[in-house]
Design a protein around this motif. Structure first.
Motif, PDB file in Angstrom:
ATOM      1  N   PHE A   1       0.867  -1.177   0.000  1.00  0.00           N
ATOM      2  CA  PHE A   1       0.000   0.000   0.000  1.00  0.00           C
ATOM      3  C   PHE A   1       0.901   1.223   0.000  1.00  0.00           C
ATOM      4  O   PHE A   1       1.898   1.274   0.724  1.00  0.00           O
ATOM      5  N   ARG A   2       0.559   2.209  -0.780  1.00  0.00           N
ATOM      6  CA  ARG A   2       1.357   3.416  -0.842  1.00  0.00           C
ATOM      7  C   ARG A   2       0.429   4.627  -0.829  1.00  0.00           C
ATOM      8  O   ARG A   2      -0.539   4.683  -1.577  1.00  0.00           O
ATOM      9  N   THR A   3       0.719   5.578   0.057  1.00  0.00           N
ATOM     10  CA  THR A   3      -0.010   6.836   0.095  1.00  0.00           C
ATOM     11  C   THR A   3       1.013   7.954  -0.015  1.00  0.00           C
ATOM     12  O   THR A   3       2.219   7.697  -0.102  1.00  0.00           O
ATOM     13  N   ALA A   4       0.560   9.178   0.034  1.00  0.00           N
ATOM     14  CA  ALA A   4       1.473  10.314  -0.034  1.00  0.00           C
ATOM     15  C   ALA A   4       2.375  10.385   1.196  1.00  0.00           C
ATOM     16  O   ALA A   4       3.466  10.944   1.145  1.00  0.00           O
ATOM     17  N   HIS A   5       1.930   9.776   2.316  1.00  0.00           N
ATOM     18  CA  HIS A   5       2.677   9.896   3.576  1.00  0.00           C
ATOM     19  C   HIS A   5       3.327   8.609   4.054  1.00  0.00           C
ATOM     20  O   HIS A   5       4.137   8.646   4.975  1.00  0.00           O
ATOM     21  N   ALA A   6       2.963   7.463   3.474  1.00  0.00           N
ATOM     22  CA  ALA A   6       3.510   6.207   3.991  1.00  0.00           C
ATOM     23  C   ALA A   6       3.464   5.108   2.937  1.00  0.00           C
ATOM     24  O   ALA A   6       2.655   5.148   2.014  1.00  0.00           O
ATOM     25  N   SER A   7       4.360   4.138   3.118  1.00  0.00           N
ATOM     26  CA  SER A   7       4.358   2.925   2.321  1.00  0.00           C
ATOM     27  C   SER A   7       4.332   1.742   3.276  1.00  0.00           C
ATOM     28  O   SER A   7       5.109   1.702   4.223  1.00  0.00           O
ATOM     29  N   ILE A   8       3.447   0.797   3.031  1.00  0.00           N
ATOM     30  CA  ILE A   8       3.350  -0.392   3.865  1.00  0.00           C
ATOM     31  C   ILE A   8       3.466  -1.603   2.943  1.00  0.00           C
ATOM     32  O   ILE A   8       2.725  -1.723   1.969  1.00  0.00           O
ATOM     33  N   THR A   9       4.415  -2.462   3.256  1.00  0.00           N
ATOM     34  CA  THR A   9       4.620  -3.667   2.474  1.00  0.00           C
ATOM     35  C   THR A   9       4.525  -4.867   3.392  1.00  0.00           C
ATOM     36  O   THR A   9       5.043  -4.836   4.506  1.00  0.00           O
TER      37      THR A   9
END
Length: 146
Positions: free
Chosen positions: A3-11
């Motif tokens: 998941f990628r947003t403007a403020h964080a990436s979660i893998t």
């Protein structure tokens, strides 16, 4: 999955195998529960850690009635000893840890957060617990006999 947003990436990825239940890592029935303000505890641990090195990274946290003494030592940097008043009236206890692992959760908390350090004895894992349910386990270090 990622998941990628403007403020964080979660893998995340699936790891196969048999693992202990994560709940088993948390010590049960702590004997000592000592409250701290996160920024105050981080400050004294950071001060004491200045004298540690890669070879001697252990910090000794010595709890006594109303006082926490934190000390570190290395051949190249000398020694350090920092003290702070604490709300603890139990028996004395010495617990040794790697300061970087101890400071990591404190850095993630707001400065005014109340954190409770839960300990069983000097050889067991410690838990840093906040009022909103955040828990962080810190494993103790053992010293080689001298």
């Amino acid at each position: 999955v990622a998941f990628r947003t403007a403020h964080a990436s979660i893998t995340s990825r699936l790891v196969e195998g048999r693992f202990r239940r994560y709940q088993d890592v948390f010590p049960s029935a702590p004997v000592h529960r000592i409250p701290f303000i996160a920024a105050d505890l981080l400050h004294v641990v950071t001060q004491a850690a200045i004298a540690t090195s890669e070879e001697s990274k252990g910090l000794d946290l010595v709890f006594s009635r109303g006082l926490l003494s934190i000390g570190g030592r290395s051949e190249k940097r000398g020694g350090s000893k920092v003290q702070m008043a604490i709300a603890h009236d139990g028996a004395g206890l010495c617990w040794t840890c790697d300061p970087s692992y101890f400071m990591d959760p404190l850095r993630a908390l707001p400065d005014d957060a109340t954190v409770t350090l839960e300990l069983i004895d000097g050889k067991s894992a410690a838990v840093l617990r906040t009022e909103d349910g955040y828990c962080y386990v810190v494993m103790p270090l053992t010293r080689e006999p001298t």
